[in-house]
Design a protein around this motif. Sequence first.
Motif, PDB file in Angstrom:
ATOM      1  N   VAL A  53       0.867  -1.170   0.000  1.00 25.91           N
ATOM      2  CA  VAL A  53       0.000   0.000   0.000  1.00 25.91           C
ATOM      3  C   VAL A  53       0.908   1.225   0.000  1.00 25.91           C
ATOM      4  CG1 VAL A  53      -1.824   1.265   1.192  1.00 25.91           C
ATOM      5  CG2 VAL A  53      -1.802  -1.242   1.241  1.00 25.91           C
ATOM      6  N   GLN A  54       0.845   1.999  -1.079  1.00 27.52           N
ATOM      7  CA  GLN A  54       1.781   3.113  -1.273  1.00 27.52           C
ATOM      8  C   GLN A  54       1.016   4.420  -1.416  1.00 27.52           C
ATOM      9  OE1 GLN A  54       4.266   3.572  -5.110  1.00 27.52           O
ATOM     10  NE2 GLN A  54       5.714   2.683  -3.631  1.00 27.52           N
ATOM     11  N   ARG A  55       1.500   5.451  -0.735  1.00 23.20           N
ATOM     12  CA  ARG A  55       0.847   6.762  -0.856  1.00 23.20           C
ATOM     13  C   ARG A  55       0.848   7.202  -2.313  1.00 23.20           C
ATOM     14  NH1 ARG A  55       2.677  11.894  -1.094  1.00 23.20           N
ATOM     15  NH2 ARG A  55       4.811  11.284  -0.559  1.00 23.20           N
ATOM     16  N   PHE A  56      -0.305   7.615  -2.794  1.00 23.26           N
ATOM     17  CA  PHE A  56      -0.438   8.055  -4.179  1.00 23.26           C
ATOM     18  C   PHE A  56       0.199   9.429  -4.349  1.00 23.26           C
ATOM     19  CE2 PHE A  56      -2.948  10.404  -7.396  1.00 23.26           C
ATOM     20  CZ  PHE A  56      -2.626   9.631  -8.513  1.00 23.26           C
ATOM     21  N   VAL A  57       1.102   9.535  -5.307  1.00 23.52           N
ATOM     22  CA  VAL A  57       1.750  10.809  -5.623  1.00 23.52           C
ATOM     23  C   VAL A  57       1.143  11.342  -6.916  1.00 23.52           C
ATOM     24  CG1 VAL A  57       3.907  11.986  -6.113  1.00 23.52           C
ATOM     25  CG2 VAL A  57       3.887  10.056  -4.507  1.00 23.52           C
ATOM     26  N   ARG A  58       0.569  12.517  -6.843  1.00 26.78           N
ATOM     27  CA  ARG A  58      -0.039  13.107  -8.038  1.00 26.78           C
ATOM     28  C   ARG A  58       1.030  13.836  -8.843  1.00 26.78           C
ATOM     29  NH1 ARG A  58      -5.134  13.425  -8.936  1.00 26.78           N
ATOM     30  NH2 ARG A  58      -5.575  13.095  -6.718  1.00 26.78           N
ATOM     31  N   GLY A  59       1.081  13.559 -10.139  1.00 27.94           N
ATOM     32  CA  GLY A  59       2.060  14.225 -10.990  1.00 27.94           C
ATOM     33  C   GLY A  59       2.247  13.485 -12.293  1.00 27.94           C
ATOM     34  N   ALA A  60       3.310  13.809 -13.000  1.00 28.05           N
ATOM     35  CA  ALA A  60       3.619  13.217 -14.299  1.00 28.05           C
ATOM     36  C   ALA A  60       4.533  12.015 -14.104  1.00 28.05           C
ATOM     37  CB  ALA A  60       4.281  14.240 -15.210  1.00 28.05           C
ATOM     38  N   GLU A  61       4.238  10.925 -14.835  1.00 27.06           N
ATOM     39  CA  GLU A  61       5.014   9.698 -14.689  1.00 27.06           C
ATOM     40  C   GLU A  61       6.103   9.628 -15.758  1.00 27.06           C
ATOM     41  OE1 GLU A  61       4.446   4.843 -14.337  1.00 27.06           O
ATOM     42  OE2 GLU A  61       2.698   6.162 -14.413  1.00 27.06           O
ATOM     43  N   PHE A  62       7.288   9.239 -15.308  1.00 26.68           N
ATOM     44  CA  PHE A  62       8.434   9.056 -16.188  1.00 26.68           C
ATOM     45  C   PHE A  62       9.098   7.719 -15.871  1.00 26.68           C
ATOM     46  CE2 PHE A  62       7.833  13.586 -15.755  1.00 26.68           C
ATOM     47  CZ  PHE A  62       8.062  14.096 -17.029  1.00 26.68           C
ATOM     48  N   SER A  63       9.890   7.253 -16.807  1.00 29.52           N
ATOM     49  CA  SER A  63      10.667   6.034 -16.598  1.00 29.52           C
ATOM     50  C   SER A  63      12.111   6.282 -17.016  1.00 29.52           C
ATOM     51  CB  SER A  63      10.088   4.871 -17.411  1.00 29.52           C
ATOM     52  OG  SER A  63       8.777   4.556 -17.006  1.00 29.52           O
ATOM     53  N   THR A  64      12.997   5.444 -16.519  1.00 29.17           N
ATOM     54  CA  THR A  64      14.403   5.540 -16.891  1.00 29.17           C
ATOM     55  C   THR A  64      14.914   4.171 -17.289  1.00 29.17           C
ATOM     56  OG1 THR A  64      15.365   5.051 -14.712  1.00 29.17           O
ATOM     57  CG2 THR A  64      14.728   7.338 -15.138  1.00 29.17           C
ATOM     58  N   CYS A  65      16.030   4.172 -17.994  1.00 29.18           N
ATOM     59  CA  CYS A  65      16.789   2.948 -18.244  1.00 29.18           C
ATOM     60  C   CYS A  65      18.257   3.332 -18.210  1.00 29.18           C
ATOM     61  CB  CYS A  65      16.424   2.324 -19.589  1.00 29.18           C
ATOM     62  SG  CYS A  65      17.314   0.778 -19.943  1.00 29.18           S
TER      63      CYS A  65
ATOM     64  N   VAL B 163      15.880   8.930 -20.016  1.00 33.26           N
ATOM     65  CA  VAL B 163      14.630   9.296 -19.336  1.00 33.26           C
ATOM     66  C   VAL B 163      13.561   9.405 -20.415  1.00 33.26           C
ATOM     67  CG1 VAL B 163      13.440  10.972 -17.879  1.00 33.26           C
ATOM     68  CG2 VAL B 163      15.905  10.589 -17.579  1.00 33.26           C
ATOM     69  N   TYR B 164      12.440   8.744 -20.205  1.00 33.55           N
ATOM     70  CA  TYR B 164      11.404   8.728 -21.233  1.00 33.55           C
ATOM     71  C   TYR B 164      10.025   8.623 -20.592  1.00 33.55           C
ATOM     72  CZ  TYR B 164      11.162   3.633 -20.527  1.00 33.55           C
ATOM     73  OH  TYR B 164      11.005   2.377 -19.978  1.00 33.55           O
ATOM     74  N   ARG B 165       9.001   8.827 -21.412  1.00 32.63           N
ATOM     75  CA  ARG B 165       7.628   8.682 -20.944  1.00 32.63           C
ATOM     76  C   ARG B 165       6.793   8.062 -22.065  1.00 32.63           C
ATOM     77  NH1 ARG B 165       6.706  15.186 -20.486  1.00 32.63           N
ATOM     78  NH2 ARG B 165       6.970  15.701 -22.694  1.00 32.63           N
ATOM     79  N   GLY B 166       5.675   7.494 -21.699  1.00 33.37           N
ATOM     80  CA  GLY B 166       4.808   6.877 -22.680  1.00 33.37           C
ATOM     81  C   GLY B 166       4.110   7.930 -23.528  1.00 33.37           C
ATOM     82  N   ALA B 167       4.225   7.797 -24.847  1.00 37.55           N
ATOM     83  CA  ALA B 167       3.511   8.690 -25.756  1.00 37.55           C
ATOM     84  C   ALA B 167       2.183   8.090 -26.187  1.00 37.55           C
ATOM     85  CB  ALA B 167       4.381   8.991 -26.985  1.00 37.55           C
ATOM     86  N   GLN B 168       2.072   6.777 -26.143  1.00 38.51           N
ATOM     87  CA  GLN B 168       0.818   6.081 -26.421  1.00 38.51           C
ATOM     88  C   GLN B 168       0.801   4.811 -25.589  1.00 38.51           C
ATOM     89  OE1 GLN B 168       0.070   5.130 -30.524  1.00 38.51           O
ATOM     90  NE2 GLN B 168      -2.055   4.590 -30.175  1.00 38.51           N
ATOM     91  N   MET B 169      -0.347   4.498 -25.021  1.00 36.42           N
ATOM     92  CA  MET B 169      -0.444   3.376 -24.103  1.00 36.42           C
ATOM     93  C   MET B 169      -1.355   2.290 -24.658  1.00 36.42           C
ATOM     94  SD  MET B 169       1.490   4.650 -21.756  1.00 36.42           S
ATOM     95  CE  MET B 169       1.291   3.466 -20.405  1.00 36.42           C
ATOM     96  N   SER B 170      -1.051   1.061 -24.279  1.00 40.10           N
ATOM     97  CA  SER B 170      -1.950  -0.072 -24.482  1.00 40.10           C
ATOM     98  C   SER B 170      -2.216  -0.642 -23.109  1.00 40.10           C
ATOM     99  CB  SER B 170      -1.311  -1.123 -25.397  1.00 40.10           C
ATOM    100  OG  SER B 170      -2.125  -2.270 -25.502  1.00 40.10           O
ATOM    101  N   GLY B 171      -3.355  -0.297 -22.533  1.00 37.10           N
ATOM    102  CA  GLY B 171      -3.582  -0.625 -21.131  1.00 37.10           C
ATOM    103  C   GLY B 171      -2.612   0.168 -20.273  1.00 37.10           C
ATOM    104  N   SER B 172      -1.844  -0.522 -19.460  1.00 41.92           N
ATOM    105  CA  SER B 172      -0.857   0.144 -18.601  1.00 41.92           C
ATOM    106  C   SER B 172       0.539   0.114 -19.190  1.00 41.92           C
ATOM    107  CB  SER B 172      -0.843  -0.545 -17.223  1.00 41.92           C
ATOM    108  OG  SER B 172      -0.486  -1.916 -17.368  1.00 41.92           O
ATOM    109  N   VAL B 173       0.677  -0.372 -20.427  1.00 41.40           N
ATOM    110  CA  VAL B 173       1.989  -0.547 -21.049  1.00 41.40           C
ATOM    111  C   VAL B 173       2.161   0.455 -22.179  1.00 41.40           C
ATOM    112  CG1 VAL B 173       3.506  -2.158 -22.254  1.00 41.40           C
ATOM    113  CG2 VAL B 173       1.963  -2.998 -20.466  1.00 41.40           C
ATOM    114  N   ALA B 174       3.286   1.163 -22.198  1.00 43.92           N
ATOM    115  CA  ALA B 174       3.571   2.109 -23.270  1.00 43.92           C
ATOM    116  C   ALA B 174       3.971   1.356 -24.532  1.00 43.92           C
ATOM    117  CB  ALA B 174       4.682   3.062 -22.860  1.00 43.92           C
TER     118      ALA B 174
END
Length: 376
Positions: free
Chosen positions: A180-192, A205-216
């Motif tokens: 159970v994690q406190r929800f943080v409101r904001g923009a989601e990013f990912s890294t590799c 650093v990147y972000r999803g430009a189009q999603m299929s369900g929860s997967v970019a």
Amino acid sequence: MTRTVVLTLGRLPKALDLARGFASAGWRVVVAEPFARHLCGSSRDVARSIRIPPPSQGKRAYLDALAKVVRDESAELVVPVSEETMHVAHLPPLLPPGARVATMPPDRVLALHHKGSFVDAGLAYGLTVPESLPLGTPEAAGLASHSAVVVKPVHSCSGRGVRILAAGDALPVEADPHLVQRFVRGAEFSTCSLAHQGRVLGTTVYRGAQMSGSVAVSFERVDHPAIESWAARFIAASHWSGFISFDLIVDDAGTPWGIECNPRTTSGLHFFEPADIARSLADPTAPPPRHRPERTLQQFWSCLTETQLSLFKGGPFRANLKRLLTTRDVCWQARDPWPLLAMPYTAWPIIRDAAKKGVPFGEVATLDVGWYDGAT
């Protein structure tokens, strides 16, 4: 003498980038894959594909089969590709002298794969991570009573099983461990990132430009110094070597909050020059990997599906169509066209299972190789 690398999955575009990178650097590429046909199997840059049983049919049988591939092919490097990393981390004791696995020891990998242990590590390193508590404890109930929360399995990927609850909503009862994690409101990013002994060799650093369900399925590379700094601090504090990736939320104040860690590659790998990644994996003292010139990339077939759905089920069809027609596919190479062209055939086992379950392709692509419990 030609050097041989074994990639431990061949069905995903990330594996194709790795295969092409190593081939261009002069390596012989062997793919060990549970599926009889797969994306990399149609690439001219793969010398051989060998079918092995998936970890879901037995972890030790999987490792024994993988070790046999390494011995039989005289491979000196093993590179895990995706969710199978948690299993491959256990491989080194079974390998002959001189063979190396490009990941950390299993206790280190599994500690970060566990969503609660990752938060503990972030706190220990002095980094911003949201309050996270085990489901079923009074502390978790107290957090949920006054704050919006995210409930998720401690072992999962691709957003499977993740729920967002409003403050005061009743928490679910689950048989498997959840966080159970406190929800943080904001923009989601990912890294590799690729790292060596705590030193960052390269970060996307990147972000999803189009999603299929929860997967970019389409990705945009962005410049975000605060996120890069967050990742570099974690990598330095953990003295990490190999691939490591993070999901973060940047709040309205511009603060990055680390919400999950993937101690493996993610789709951000596509933004690196493949040959540079291969050279850095083989020799961490090589020049750092460069980014490709493209700022946006897509998985064409998945984006085509989402574009069609947006036409018939409502959605931003025009925007999706424009993106589909103007964005480079992650797999396309004119010199090696078959991986993209043959994908509907090679990916059929995943497409079939996704259709049966009624979930997006990305959510079932690694079900047979993922690590979902604490057993070894």
